[in-house]
Design an enzyme around this catalytic site. Structure first.
Site, PDB file in Angstrom:
ATOM      1  N   GLU A   7      -5.759  -0.013   0.109  1.00 11.77           N
ATOM      2  CA  GLU A   7      -6.332  -1.050  -0.740  1.00 11.77           C
ATOM      3  C   GLU A   7      -7.142  -2.045   0.080  1.00 11.77           C
ATOM      4  O   GLU A   7      -8.106  -2.635  -0.423  1.00 11.77           O
ATOM      5  CB  GLU A   7      -5.225  -1.751  -1.515  1.00 11.77           C
ATOM      6  CG  GLU A   7      -5.705  -2.561  -2.694  1.00 11.77           C
ATOM      7  CD  GLU A   7      -6.330  -1.724  -3.806  1.00 11.77           C
ATOM      8  OE1 GLU A   7      -7.056  -2.299  -4.642  1.00 11.77           O
ATOM      9  OE2 GLU A   7      -6.119  -0.487  -3.837  1.00 11.77           O
ATOM     10  N   HIS A  19     -15.407  -0.272  -5.153  1.00 11.48           N
ATOM     11  CA  HIS A  19     -13.972  -0.272  -4.863  1.00 11.48           C
ATOM     12  C   HIS A  19     -13.485   1.145  -4.551  1.00 11.48           C
ATOM     13  O   HIS A  19     -12.810   1.374  -3.531  1.00 11.48           O
ATOM     14  CB  HIS A  19     -13.216  -0.839  -6.071  1.00 11.48           C
ATOM     15  CG  HIS A  19     -11.737  -0.919  -5.900  1.00 11.48           C
ATOM     16  ND1 HIS A  19     -11.082  -2.079  -5.575  1.00 11.48           N
ATOM     17  CD2 HIS A  19     -10.759   0.030  -6.021  1.00 11.48           C
ATOM     18  CE1 HIS A  19      -9.788  -1.861  -5.485  1.00 11.48           C
ATOM     19  NE2 HIS A  19      -9.565  -0.577  -5.760  1.00 11.48           N
ATOM     20  N   GLU A  20     -13.816   2.086  -5.425  1.00 12.16           N
ATOM     21  CA  GLU A  20     -13.337   3.459  -5.209  1.00 12.16           C
ATOM     22  C   GLU A  20     -14.022   4.108  -4.013  1.00 12.16           C
ATOM     23  O   GLU A  20     -13.415   4.949  -3.334  1.00 12.16           O
ATOM     24  CB  GLU A  20     -13.541   4.292  -6.479  1.00 12.16           C
ATOM     25  CG  GLU A  20     -12.789   3.788  -7.700  1.00 12.16           C
ATOM     26  CD  GLU A  20     -11.301   3.557  -7.461  1.00 12.16           C
ATOM     27  OE1 GLU A  20     -10.716   4.224  -6.605  1.00 12.16           O
ATOM     28  OE2 GLU A  20     -10.721   2.692  -8.149  1.00 12.16           O
ATOM     29  N   HIS A  29     -11.939   3.397  -1.007  1.00 16.61           N
ATOM     30  CA  HIS A  29     -10.851   4.365  -0.863  1.00 16.61           C
ATOM     31  C   HIS A  29     -11.383   5.700  -0.321  1.00 16.61           C
ATOM     32  O   HIS A  29     -10.805   6.299   0.598  1.00 16.61           O
ATOM     33  CB  HIS A  29     -10.186   4.622  -2.212  1.00 16.61           C
ATOM     34  CG  HIS A  29      -9.282   3.534  -2.688  1.00 16.61           C
ATOM     35  ND1 HIS A  29      -8.197   3.090  -1.971  1.00 16.61           N
ATOM     36  CD2 HIS A  29      -9.281   2.817  -3.843  1.00 16.61           C
ATOM     37  CE1 HIS A  29      -7.567   2.136  -2.651  1.00 16.61           C
ATOM     38  NE2 HIS A  29      -8.215   1.949  -3.784  1.00 16.61           N
TER      39      HIS A  29
END
Length: 490
Positions: free
Chosen positions: A285, A255-256, A259
């Site tokens: 997101e 997830h990170e 980003h």
């Protein structure tokens, strides 16, 4: 020198100082000694005073009025600088520095209250944060807008609470129907056993590499609440480990990385400019969620991940890649938003959206917040919250003043659904590559179609330019129904 040249040179220094302040925030959550909290709050306030002075410098207005642009990028930079100038000019320096100092201290107070499951220890500080945010919102609000809409603009320019609420109302029925059907079906297998921290972090490094994270311009550290920080040539991420739940570490990392690779992929010509970052938090997101879910939780990629886990940890009780795929995507009635399955994740966001709107408007007091949270959670999820760390204290956002941030998580899911729909048509062989642990075909398409452009375009225009269609919830809902109907034989 021209007005445009002067303006962009001045902005470049402001952006550089903003990156330094972000680095202080990263350090506070990862390496700062606990005893330094009060001094760090003073440091953050001092730097915020410098930044606020630059962001409200009267010369900005003169330069903006006189500047002449020749390129789309220059026009976009002026748009973003003008928006920032108009908003910051409404905020007195005293309020900006008070917020910076308070939220710096509040973050540590929240972390200690969460560890102790003691909401009362955090409540007075949260009251102070909300009071300052309401003051800020009142100064920013347009004549026909609400306090919450004013705060929302920091994260998703052009969005409104009414628009977000309508989106949620349209999504909720299909999500709830799918959730209830899956919960009534035979449950998916679960992971059991313990997984050492070193092994989790070693595999986390492989996952970051598989999804294109350039660690020559970044690093992976541990934090209570995983996050990504920075842009351009210095983009750092954090993850967390739990001995009985390695998926928490692995999917927090992916997830990170979503980003972080967005920030790393922005055109280098835009670095330290007003468009040298993601277009909005919703668009940001979309990258983290498509990496984590549509790609990282796909049958193709989990087949590869299963083999990696066997190599790292040995036999861990799941009978092959299919059982592993079902375990990764298991739908369960958990408390924690960041650990929620794809179907229920947006329901967690909707809860926070409604509660924070009520806090900002004054319809809900901090004293009544835990009860309101617990009642709403029981109504939405059919489970009683057992302790504050599984409820009202689980997220860092309110402690650092991020009111208006939560709905962008759901908007990001919606955007991710649109992007995935377009990517599947545009990238033949993406599943075959994922099955080999190679996300490059998919992530290269995202870089070319969206990430390289940074904030060149407004958020919804960014998605439309990448996909060829206006954003809609239908692709996301269709994807979820197809995937989970297959998983649970619905």
């Amino acid at each position: 020198m021209s007005a445009l040249t002067d303006l962009l040179a001045f902005q470049r220094e402001t952006e550089a100082l903003g990156q330094i302040m972000g680095r202080l925030g990263w350090d506070q959550e990862t390496m700062m000694p606990r005893g330094a909290a009060d001094q760090r709050a003073e440091e953050m306030a001092a730097l915020e005073a410098v930044l606020h002075s630059r962001r409200t410098d009267p010369r900005l207005g003169d330069w903006l009025a006189a500047a002449e642009t020749e390129t789309e990028a220059e026009e976009a930079q002026l748009r973003e600088i003008a928006r920032s100038y108009a908003r910051n000019a409404r905020i007195p320096a005293r309020l900006a520095t008070d917020l910076a100092a308070l939220t710096s201290r509040a973050q540590g107070i929240w972390a200690e209250a969460r560890a102790a499951d003691d909401f009362a220890a955090f409540a007075p500080t949260l009251d102070q944060v909300i009071a300052l945010k309401r003051e800020e919102a009142a100064l920013l609000a347009e004549d026909d807008g609400t306090l919450y809409d004013a705060l929302l603009q920091d994260y998703e320019p052009g969005a409104t609470a009414a628009g977000m609420a309508a989106m949620f109302d349209a999504m909720r029925p299909r999500l709830v129907t799918l959730r209830d059907a899956a919960l009534a079906a035979d449950p998916a297998p679960t992971l059991s056993g313990t997984f050492d921290d070193a092994g989790q972090l070693a595999l986390s490094e492989k996952l970051a590499t598989a999804f294109g994270y350039d660690q020559s311009m970044g690093r992976i550290d541990l934090a209570v609440h995983p996050f990504s920080s920075g842009s351009g040539a210095d983009v750092r991420i954090t993850t967390r480990v739990a001995p009985t739940d390695p998926f928490n570490c692995f999917y927090s990392t992916i997830h990170e990385v979503g980003h972080a690779t967005y920030e790393q992929a922005v055109d280098p010509a835009y670095r330290l400019t007003a468009i040298g970052r993601g277009a909005s938090m919703g668009v940001h997101e979309s990258q983290s969620r498509i990496y984590e879910n549509q790609l990282g939780r796909s049958r193709a990629f989990t087949g590869w991940l299963y083999d990696q886990m066997v190599a790292q940890f040995g036999d861990f009780g799941l009978d092959g890649p299919d059982a592993f795929y079902r375990a990764v995507n298991r739908l369960t009635q958990g408390y924690i938003r960041t650990e929620a399955d794809e179907v229920q994740y947006n329901l967690h966001v909707m809860l926070r959206f409604d509660l924070e709107r009520a806090l900002v408007s004054g319809d809900l007091s901090v004293a009544d917040l835990p009860g309101a949270w617990n009642d709403r959670f029981a109504s939405d999820f059919g489970v009683a919250v057992d302790k504050p760390s599984n409820g009202v204290l689980q997220d860092v956002h309110w402690s650092v003043g991020l009111f208006g941030y939560f709905p962008t998580y759901a908007l990001g899911n919606l955007y991710a659904g649109c992007l995935f729909d377009a990517m599947k048509s545009a990238v033949p062989g993406w599943e075959d590559a994922l099955a080999e642990g190679d996300a490059t075909p998919a992530t290269d398409w995202l870089r070319q179609a969206l990430q390289q452009h940074g904030a060149l375009r407004l958020p919804s225009d960014t998605i439309e330019a990448a996909t060829g269609s206006k954003p809609s919830a239908e692709p996301l809902l269709d994807y979820l129904e197809t995937k989970f109907s297959d998983l649970y034989n619905l």
